[in-house]
Design an enzyme around this catalytic site. Sequence first.
Site, PDB file in Angstrom:
ATOM      1  CD  GLU A  14      -2.676  -1.509   0.242  1.00  0.00           C
ATOM      2  OE1 GLU A  14      -2.678  -0.724  -0.710  1.00  0.00           O
ATOM      3  OE2 GLU A  14      -3.405  -2.501   0.300  1.00  0.00           O
ATOM      4  CB  CYS A  61      -8.282  -2.489   1.105  1.00  0.00           C
ATOM      5  SG  CYS A  61      -6.737  -2.872   1.926  1.00  0.00           S
ATOM      6  CB  CYS A  64      -9.033  -4.546   5.536  1.00  0.00           C
ATOM      7  SG  CYS A  64      -9.170  -2.959   4.751  1.00  0.00           S
ATOM      8  CG  HIS A  68     -13.307  -1.929   2.647  1.00  0.00           C
ATOM      9  ND1 HIS A  68     -13.732  -0.678   2.996  1.00  0.00           N
ATOM     10  CD2 HIS A  68     -11.963  -1.929   2.803  1.00  0.00           C
ATOM     11  CE1 HIS A  68     -12.683   0.063   3.350  1.00  0.00           C
ATOM     12  NE2 HIS A  68     -11.604  -0.676   3.240  1.00  0.00           N
ATOM     13  NE  ARG A 490      -4.048  -1.584   8.083  1.00  0.00           N
ATOM     14  CZ  ARG A 490      -4.337  -2.876   7.872  1.00  0.00           C
ATOM     15  NH1 ARG A 490      -5.583  -3.308   7.991  1.00  0.00           N
ATOM     16  NH2 ARG A 490      -3.397  -3.726   7.558  1.00  0.00           N
ATOM     17  CB  SER A 513      -5.795   4.177   6.732  1.00  0.00           C
ATOM     18  OG  SER A 513      -5.252   2.996   7.286  1.00  0.00           O
ATOM     19  CB  CYS A 560      -4.179   0.353   4.803  1.00  0.00           C
ATOM     20  SG  CYS A 560      -4.727  -0.252   3.203  1.00  0.00           S
ATOM     21  CB  CYS A 563      -8.059   1.567   3.422  1.00  0.00           C
ATOM     22  SG  CYS A 563      -8.567  -0.144   3.384  1.00  0.00           S
TER      23      CYS A 563
HETATM   24 NI1  NFE Z   1      -6.572  -1.357   3.523  1.00  0.00          NI
HETATM   25 FE1  NFE Z   1      -8.502  -1.230   6.194  1.00  0.00          FE
HETATM   26  C1  NFE Z   1      -8.406  -1.933   7.773  1.00  0.00           C
HETATM   27  C2  NFE Z   1     -10.207  -0.737   6.365  1.00  0.00           C
HETATM   28  S1  NFE Z   1      -7.850   0.707   6.404  1.00  0.00           S
HETATM   29  S2  NFE Z   1      -6.599  -2.043   5.453  1.00  0.00           S
HETATM   30  O1  NFE Z   1      -8.247  -2.435   8.747  1.00  0.00           O
HETATM   31  O2  NFE Z   1     -11.236  -0.477   6.457  1.00  0.00           O
HETATM   32  O3  NFE Z   1      -7.570   1.517   7.571  1.00  0.00           O
END
Ligand code: NFE
Length: 581
Positions: A14, A61, A64, A68, A490, A513, A560, A563
């Site tokens: 990332e 992402c 994760c 999502h 996260r 993030s 990340c 994200c």
């Molecule tokens: Ni792309 Fe994610 C996680 C989400 S980003 S890793 O955990 O939602 O902060």
Amino acid sequence: MAERVVIDPITRIEGHLRIELETDGQQIKQAWSHGTEFRGIETILHGRDPRDAWAFAQRICGVCTTAHALASITAVEHAIEAMPPKQALLIRDIVCSAAGIQDHAMHFYHLHALDWVNVASAASADPAATVEFARSIGSTWKGNTIERMTAVRDTVQGILDSGQLSIFTGGYWNHPDYRLPPEANLMAVAHYLDALEFQRSIIRIVTVFGGKNPHPNFLVGGMACSIDQNTSESINQVQISEIGKWVAETLEFVQTCYIPDAMAIVGVYKDYFDIGASSPNYFAVGMIGAAYAGDPNQAPRHPSAAMSVKAGVIFNDDLSNVQDFDPEKISESIASAWYTYSDGGTSLPPTKGETNPNYTGAKPPYTWLSDKEKYTWSKAPRYDGKPIQVGPIARLLLAYARGHARTVELVNDAAAKLGISLKQLNSTAGRTLARAVECLMEAEMLANEMFPAFIKNLQGGDINVFDQSKWDPSSWPRTTSGYSLVEVARGTLSHWVTIENGAISRYQAIVPSTWNAGGRDEQGVRGPYEESLAGNGRHPLHDPKQPLEPLRTIHSFDPCLACAVHVLDPDGNEIQVVHTS
Ligand code: NFE
């Protein structure tokens, strides 16, 4: 005199996070966090069938994906008032936990450990003394054998002799602030390799229930997996007993390997409990894995250990005054981000959120982005106008403040062993420690509560994982909206959807993030990454050519940016440009 330092990219994966710094002597005085890639997945969702949204949203992402997808189906279910069966919600909890634990272990070992562990030094370790060292820190991991340590040491020596460092290329192995003795380094490198195997193994839990990983399958109204213990086409008895083994292995790995390693490392770098303090405000809607369709102050849709801690907000590090969480206090500022809002303003709540890219930064290849008001693709979320730290540290502090017994026990125990105060958890080492402690609790919840509950329901004959009563769009209101709040690796992830005539008319994701990586707001207040580096003007940076110290601090958030920014990738009059790998 102020010196400019640029670190770009900043993560091994990332990689579209860039940090620009101004330093004075060996201290950081100013910091800017830049997301340097626009993605705009939310825009792709407009006009689509909301039942398909999860499949697009999870492409936000590559790490994760489960998070999502889960946030997306939960938001859509809130909008159309779909209620999945209990067993489907439990399977989602199990899948979410497996993905969360994998994410934490992968972060600690593969994305963060080498900020503290010197791979090159491992070659000079004595294998027998390494096993003794592991024993001395309380690691009972089954891989702690002289044979294994000898093999890993020989592998490291072979890599060094070849002159091609492979996955270890780009480390600052001559940096003077690597403090672990060779034996600790060898142990940690062996565990780094073991953790690769572990994270591959545990994610099979997601693969069985979701059909594949990454990007497993989900279903609005339930889960897409059918369960029949007696047929080979469905999730059957063989797979269920395999999952039982993986769940047990998971707890074993976290207890015997991850926790002792994390405690030992932050113990050696104890001054990092006084480095990297960031914005002293936090929120969470529960423990990791908590998932709400709509307002988290309502009763949860199903009993879950993760939701036994009530949502709350902490301001100014004051754990004695946890405030109720109000989703209406969330907004996203574009004061420092390359977007416009159609009302001409710079702040909108997610229910009215827009994604209109408008790049006004320097023409690539640029050397410095921070001299303009707008300098990043990451919006700056705010709660009640304030920057918020989300993630393991926020969840741990909230659970502690709410008196969650296991959290209080583990935090007090770790703090006593390390000789630190609760306030010092707001730090680089504190975020890393919080993630490890949380991972242990998540592995315990998975092994002791979620998986046994799933089995108990199966034994009672409950194999229903889909409610189709809201599947047909004719059962939906003509215009409706919904949102989800989910605690993922996260931090707090929220998806916000509006549906008109059966199609998505607005979609916004406010991602962990983004909360942490966003830049300055209208008041010029820094976002959490920026604050962690520039908050007190004393963050160390020994050598601008080897910016190990700021990497430690930014990595402690587990960034990340894929994200955070949710298509344009410029290359980068600094004194020093550092390319990390
Ligand atoms: Ni792309 Fe994610 C996680 C989400 S980003 S890793 O955990 O939602 O902060």
